[in-house]
Design a protein around this motif. Structure first.
Motif, PDB file in Angstrom:
ATOM      1  N   UNK A  79       0.825  -1.212   0.000  1.00  0.00           N
ATOM      2  CA  UNK A  79       0.000   0.000   0.000  1.00  0.00           C
ATOM      3  C   UNK A  79       0.860   1.262   0.000  1.00  0.00           C
ATOM      4  N   UNK A  80       2.054   1.164   0.528  1.00  0.00           N
ATOM      5  CA  UNK A  80       2.963   2.300   0.522  1.00  0.00           C
ATOM      6  C   UNK A  80       3.650   2.503  -0.816  1.00  0.00           C
ATOM      7  N   UNK A  81       3.575   1.527  -1.676  1.00  0.00           N
ATOM      8  CA  UNK A  81       4.253   1.583  -2.974  1.00  0.00           C
ATOM      9  C   UNK A  81       3.253   1.868  -4.096  1.00  0.00           C
ATOM     10  N   UNK A  82       2.484   0.891  -4.473  1.00  0.00           N
ATOM     11  CA  UNK A  82       1.480   0.980  -5.552  1.00  0.00           C
ATOM     12  C   UNK A  82       2.042   1.532  -6.864  1.00  0.00           C
ATOM     13  N   UNK A  83       3.339   1.371  -7.092  1.00  0.00           N
ATOM     14  CA  UNK A  83       3.949   1.868  -8.332  1.00  0.00           C
ATOM     15  C   UNK A  83       3.392   1.158  -9.565  1.00  0.00           C
ATOM     16  N   UNK A  84       2.856  -0.015  -9.394  1.00  0.00           N
ATOM     17  CA  UNK A  84       2.260  -0.757 -10.508  1.00  0.00           C
ATOM     18  C   UNK A  84       0.849  -0.270 -10.813  1.00  0.00           C
ATOM     19  N   UNK A  85       0.324   0.644  -9.988  1.00  0.00           N
ATOM     20  CA  UNK A  85      -1.007   1.236 -10.192  1.00  0.00           C
ATOM     21  C   UNK A  85      -0.891   2.754 -10.167  1.00  0.00           C
ATOM     22  N   UNK A  86      -0.141   3.332 -11.109  1.00  0.00           N
ATOM     23  CA  UNK A  86       0.003   4.794 -11.070  1.00  0.00           C
ATOM     24  C   UNK A  86      -1.355   5.486 -11.229  1.00  0.00           C
ATOM     25  N   UNK A  87      -1.572   6.484 -10.381  1.00  0.00           N
ATOM     26  CA  UNK A  87      -2.836   7.218 -10.404  1.00  0.00           C
ATOM     27  C   UNK A  87      -2.630   8.568  -9.737  1.00  0.00           C
ATOM     28  N   UNK A  88      -3.594   9.458  -9.933  1.00  0.00           N
ATOM     29  CA  UNK A  88      -3.564  10.769  -9.304  1.00  0.00           C
ATOM     30  C   UNK A  88      -3.714  10.660  -7.789  1.00  0.00           C
ATOM     31  N   UNK A  89      -4.393   9.628  -7.345  1.00  0.00           N
ATOM     32  CA  UNK A  89      -4.633   9.362  -5.934  1.00  0.00           C
ATOM     33  C   UNK A  89      -5.262   7.985  -5.812  1.00  0.00           C
ATOM     34  N   UNK A  90      -5.559   7.594  -4.590  1.00  0.00           N
ATOM     35  CA  UNK A  90      -6.071   6.250  -4.344  1.00  0.00           C
ATOM     36  C   UNK A  90      -7.264   6.301  -3.403  1.00  0.00           C
ATOM     37  N   UNK A  91      -8.273   5.512  -3.746  1.00  0.00           N
ATOM     38  CA  UNK A  91      -9.466   5.394  -2.917  1.00  0.00           C
ATOM     39  C   UNK A  91      -9.759   3.915  -2.743  1.00  0.00           C
ATOM     40  N   UNK A  92      -9.555   3.422  -1.538  1.00  0.00           N
ATOM     41  CA  UNK A  92      -9.875   2.037  -1.215  1.00  0.00           C
ATOM     42  C   UNK A  92     -11.229   2.014  -0.527  1.00  0.00           C
ATOM     43  N   UNK A  93     -12.090   1.180  -1.013  1.00  0.00           N
ATOM     44  CA  UNK A  93     -13.382   0.945  -0.363  1.00  0.00           C
ATOM     45  C   UNK A  93     -13.322  -0.452   0.235  1.00  0.00           C
ATOM     46  N   UNK A  94     -13.220  -0.520   1.547  1.00  0.00           N
ATOM     47  CA  UNK A  94     -13.124  -1.792   2.248  1.00  0.00           C
ATOM     48  C   UNK A  94     -14.536  -2.143   2.709  1.00  0.00           C
ATOM     49  N   UNK A  95     -15.226  -2.867   1.857  1.00  0.00           N
ATOM     50  CA  UNK A  95     -16.643  -3.129   2.057  1.00  0.00           C
ATOM     51  C   UNK A  95     -16.884  -4.357   2.943  1.00  0.00           C
ATOM     52  N   UNK A  96     -17.976  -4.312   3.682  1.00  0.00           N
ATOM     53  CA  UNK A  96     -18.389  -5.365   4.615  1.00  0.00           C
ATOM     54  C   UNK A  96     -17.353  -5.592   5.715  1.00  0.00           C
ATOM     55  N   UNK A  97     -16.653  -4.540   6.077  1.00  0.00           N
ATOM     56  CA  UNK A  97     -15.636  -4.637   7.126  1.00  0.00           C
ATOM     57  C   UNK A  97     -16.251  -4.786   8.510  1.00  0.00           C
ATOM     58  N   UNK A  98     -17.504  -4.394   8.662  1.00  0.00           N
ATOM     59  CA  UNK A  98     -18.129  -4.462   9.991  1.00  0.00           C
ATOM     60  C   UNK A  98     -18.228  -5.888  10.495  1.00  0.00           C
ATOM     61  N   UNK A  99     -18.540  -6.844   9.631  1.00  0.00           N
ATOM     62  CA  UNK A  99     -18.590  -8.245  10.062  1.00  0.00           C
ATOM     63  C   UNK A  99     -17.190  -8.750  10.392  1.00  0.00           C
ATOM     64  N   UNK A 100     -16.224  -8.373   9.571  1.00  0.00           N
ATOM     65  CA  UNK A 100     -14.854  -8.816   9.791  1.00  0.00           C
ATOM     66  C   UNK A 100     -14.312  -8.232  11.091  1.00  0.00           C
ATOM     67  N   UNK A 101     -14.676  -6.996  11.357  1.00  0.00           N
ATOM     68  CA  UNK A 101     -14.256  -6.340  12.598  1.00  0.00           C
ATOM     69  C   UNK A 101     -14.769  -7.103  13.818  1.00  0.00           C
ATOM     70  N   UNK A 102     -16.031  -7.510  13.774  1.00  0.00           N
ATOM     71  CA  UNK A 102     -16.635  -8.214  14.904  1.00  0.00           C
ATOM     72  C   UNK A 102     -15.922  -9.533  15.193  1.00  0.00           C
ATOM     73  N   UNK A 103     -15.451 -10.193  14.153  1.00  0.00           N
ATOM     74  CA  UNK A 103     -14.822 -11.504  14.320  1.00  0.00           C
ATOM     75  C   UNK A 103     -13.305 -11.435  14.493  1.00  0.00           C
ATOM     76  N   UNK A 104     -12.705 -10.310  14.133  1.00  0.00           N
ATOM     77  CA  UNK A 104     -11.236 -10.207  14.110  1.00  0.00           C
ATOM     78  C   UNK A 104     -10.773  -8.868  14.677  1.00  0.00           C
ATOM     79  N   UNK A 105     -11.163  -8.566  15.892  1.00  0.00           N
ATOM     80  CA  UNK A 105     -10.928  -7.250  16.483  1.00  0.00           C
ATOM     81  C   UNK A 105      -9.495  -6.759  16.439  1.00  0.00           C
ATOM     82  N   UNK A 106      -8.534  -7.547  16.923  1.00  0.00           N
ATOM     83  CA  UNK A 106      -7.138  -7.109  16.941  1.00  0.00           C
ATOM     84  C   UNK A 106      -6.600  -6.941  15.526  1.00  0.00           C
ATOM     85  N   UNK A 107      -6.919  -7.875  14.654  1.00  0.00           N
ATOM     86  CA  UNK A 107      -6.473  -7.771  13.267  1.00  0.00           C
ATOM     87  C   UNK A 107      -7.108  -6.561  12.589  1.00  0.00           C
TER      88      UNK A 107
END
Length: 145
Positions: A79-107
């Motif tokens: 994520x700190x590099x992304x040189x293989x995806x050159x772009x003006x900026x980056x927008x990550x949409x981490x969808x359905x994270x609420x369920x993952x959060x409930x099951x994997x709190x520390x992670x």
């Protein structure tokens, strides 16, 4: 917030980071990112059982190179590099994270740290990096309470 206001906010790298948003705003955010010529990466965590699968889904969404090691350090590096995806900026949409959060709190906390660190490093270079985590409205209300 209208599309022009969204673009204005997303265009400012100084405010980049990982943010919880109302799931109903997901498509508007994706459209605003596309209008800014950002790489819009969608990571769907629906039914994601564990960290190994999370890494796989990030790698697929980001088109990570073969050197990606599938661990926290490798995710931070990718994520700190992304040189293989050159772009003006980056927008990550981490969808359905609420369920993952409930099951994997520390992670989940580690993931947020990595997303925020990537945003901070990119902001130093003047590149916007947004990691948006759409949550259902009732889940967002729980954060405020």
């Amino acid at each position: 917030m209208n599309t022009t206001e969204l673009r204005s906010v997303l265009a400012d790298p100084e405010h980049s980071g990982a943010y919880f948003i109302d799931a109903r705003d997901t498509e508007a955010m994706a459209e605003a990112g596309s209008a800014l010529d950002y790489a819009v990466l969608r990571v769907d965590l629906a039914d994601c059982p564990d960290k190994a699968e999370l890494m796989k889904r990030f790698a697929e969404a980001g088109g990570f190179p073969t050197w990606f090691g599938g661990n926290w350090d490798a995710l931070a590096d990718a994520l700190g590099d992304l040189s293989w995806r050159p772009a003006e900026g980056y927008l990550l949409l981490v969808e359905h994270a609420y369920d993952w959060r409930a099951a994997n709190g520390e992670d989940f906390d580690m993931l947020l740290d990595i997303l925020n660190e990537a945003a901070f490093r990119r902001a130093e270079d003047g590149t916007a990096f947004w990691a948006l985590l759409p949550f259902p409205a009732e889940q967002l209300a729980a954060f405020e309470g």
